[in-house]
Scaffold this active site. Structure first.
Site, PDB file in Angstrom:
ATOM      1  N   LYS A   9       0.826  -1.209   0.000  1.00  0.00           N
ATOM      2  CA  LYS A   9       0.000   0.000   0.000  1.00  0.00           C
ATOM      3  C   LYS A   9       0.865   1.266   0.000  1.00  0.00           C
ATOM      4  O   LYS A   9       2.075   1.197   0.249  1.00  0.00           O
ATOM      5  CB  LYS A   9      -0.926  -0.041   1.224  1.00  0.00           C
ATOM      6  CG  LYS A   9      -1.836  -1.274   1.250  1.00  0.00           C
ATOM      7  CD  LYS A   9      -2.819  -1.216   2.402  1.00  0.00           C
ATOM      8  CE  LYS A   9      -3.679  -2.472   2.449  1.00  0.00           C
ATOM      9  NZ  LYS A   9      -4.762  -2.372   3.437  1.00  0.00           N
ATOM     10  N   HIS A 115      -2.001  -5.436   1.553  1.00  0.00           N
ATOM     11  CA  HIS A 115      -3.257  -6.171   1.415  1.00  0.00           C
ATOM     12  C   HIS A 115      -2.939  -7.555   0.857  1.00  0.00           C
ATOM     13  O   HIS A 115      -2.043  -7.699   0.031  1.00  0.00           O
ATOM     14  CB  HIS A 115      -4.204  -5.455   0.444  1.00  0.00           C
ATOM     15  CG  HIS A 115      -5.347  -6.328   0.014  1.00  0.00           C
ATOM     16  ND1 HIS A 115      -6.490  -6.481   0.772  1.00  0.00           N
ATOM     17  CD2 HIS A 115      -5.490  -7.155  -1.057  1.00  0.00           C
ATOM     18  CE1 HIS A 115      -7.290  -7.344   0.167  1.00  0.00           C
ATOM     19  NE2 HIS A 115      -6.715  -7.770  -0.941  1.00  0.00           N
TER      20      HIS A 115
HETATM   21  P1  CMP Z   1      -7.111  -4.891   3.922  1.00  0.00           P
HETATM   22  O1  CMP Z   1      -6.657  -6.229   4.348  1.00  0.00           O
HETATM   23  O2  CMP Z   1      -6.541  -4.307   2.678  1.00  0.00           O
HETATM   24  O3  CMP Z   1      -8.699  -4.915   3.801  1.00  0.00           O
HETATM   25  C1  CMP Z   1      -9.512  -3.800   4.050  1.00  0.00           C
HETATM   26  C2  CMP Z   1      -8.747  -2.644   4.576  1.00  0.00           C
HETATM   27  O4  CMP Z   1      -9.518  -1.658   5.239  1.00  0.00           O
HETATM   28  C3  CMP Z   1      -7.777  -3.096   5.658  1.00  0.00           C
HETATM   29  O5  CMP Z   1      -6.757  -3.862   5.107  1.00  0.00           O
HETATM   30  C4  CMP Z   1      -7.378  -1.772   6.265  1.00  0.00           C
HETATM   31  O6  CMP Z   1      -6.475  -1.044   5.455  1.00  0.00           O
HETATM   32  C5  CMP Z   1      -8.718  -1.068   6.247  1.00  0.00           C
HETATM   33  N1  CMP Z   1      -9.461  -1.236   7.497  1.00  0.00           N
HETATM   34  C6  CMP Z   1     -10.032  -2.348   7.972  1.00  0.00           C
HETATM   35  N2  CMP Z   1     -10.665  -2.111   9.125  1.00  0.00           N
HETATM   36  C7  CMP Z   1     -10.484  -0.801   9.377  1.00  0.00           C
HETATM   37  C8  CMP Z   1     -10.901   0.043  10.425  1.00  0.00           C
HETATM   38  N3  CMP Z   1     -11.658  -0.419  11.430  1.00  0.00           N
HETATM   39  N4  CMP Z   1     -10.517   1.332  10.358  1.00  0.00           N
HETATM   40  C9  CMP Z   1      -9.779   1.797   9.349  1.00  0.00           C
HETATM   41  N5  CMP Z   1      -9.365   1.036   8.304  1.00  0.00           N
HETATM   42  C10 CMP Z   1      -9.713  -0.257   8.334  1.00  0.00           C
END
Ligand code: CMP
Length: 153
Positions: A9, A115
């Protein structure tokens, strides 16, 4: 053999952690079969994170993922989806176990560095969203037979 999509990211790039984080996957024995840098469009990020639309963190997430370039990669290996998610650790860097990528480098829930696909169906969809078939390179490394045995038993 399984394939999974990872996205380094914008925080990974802004923090100069690309090499160190890619090394973690290489050190584990996973094979890089596709690799590209891009500055994602809003539309592409929205498609990728469609399942999270409407959640409280969605708008901030889209803003973050379009705030700088990313590195996309397809990694291959036995049970690569689970292996990669275990290497990443918990979503929130503050809660991720030491020794995991997020546990070692992260202190935030949104800016969590990488991710990775969360299951076989998602992996297939995500790989297809970001890579054309001809961008995925099938090859064998000289070291592969010393990394994992083909039958996996
Ligand atoms: P990722 O695994 O890419 O999948 C969804 C993304 O949303 C996660 O990683 C984080 O970057 C973001 N994310 C998930 N939960 C939250 C949260 N509660 N607050 C802010 N960002 C979040």
């Amino acid at each position: 053999m399984e394939r999974t999509l990872i996205i380094l990211k914008p925080d990974t790039l802004h923090r100069n952690l690309v090499g160190r984080i890619l090394t973690r996957f290489e050190d584990k024995g996973l094979r890089i079969t596709a690799l590209r840098m891009q500055w994602s469009s809003r539309e592409q990020v929205e498609r990728h994170y469609e399942v999270h639309r409407g959640k409280p963190f969605y708008d901030g997430l889209v803003e973050f993922m379009t705030a700088g370039p990313v590195i996309l990669a397809v990694l291959e290996g036995p049970q690569a989806i689970t292996v990669v998610r275990n290497l990443l650790g918990a979503t929130d860097g503050r809660k991720a176990a030491p020794g995991t990528i997020r546990g070692d480098f992260g202190l935030d829930q949104r800016m969590n560095l990488v991710h990775a696909s969360d299951g076989p169906e998602t992996a297939k969809t995500e790989i297809e969203l970001f890579f054309r078939p001809d961008e995925i390179v099938t090859y064998e490394r000289a070291t592969d037979r010393w990394v994992a045995r083909p039958d996996g038993k």
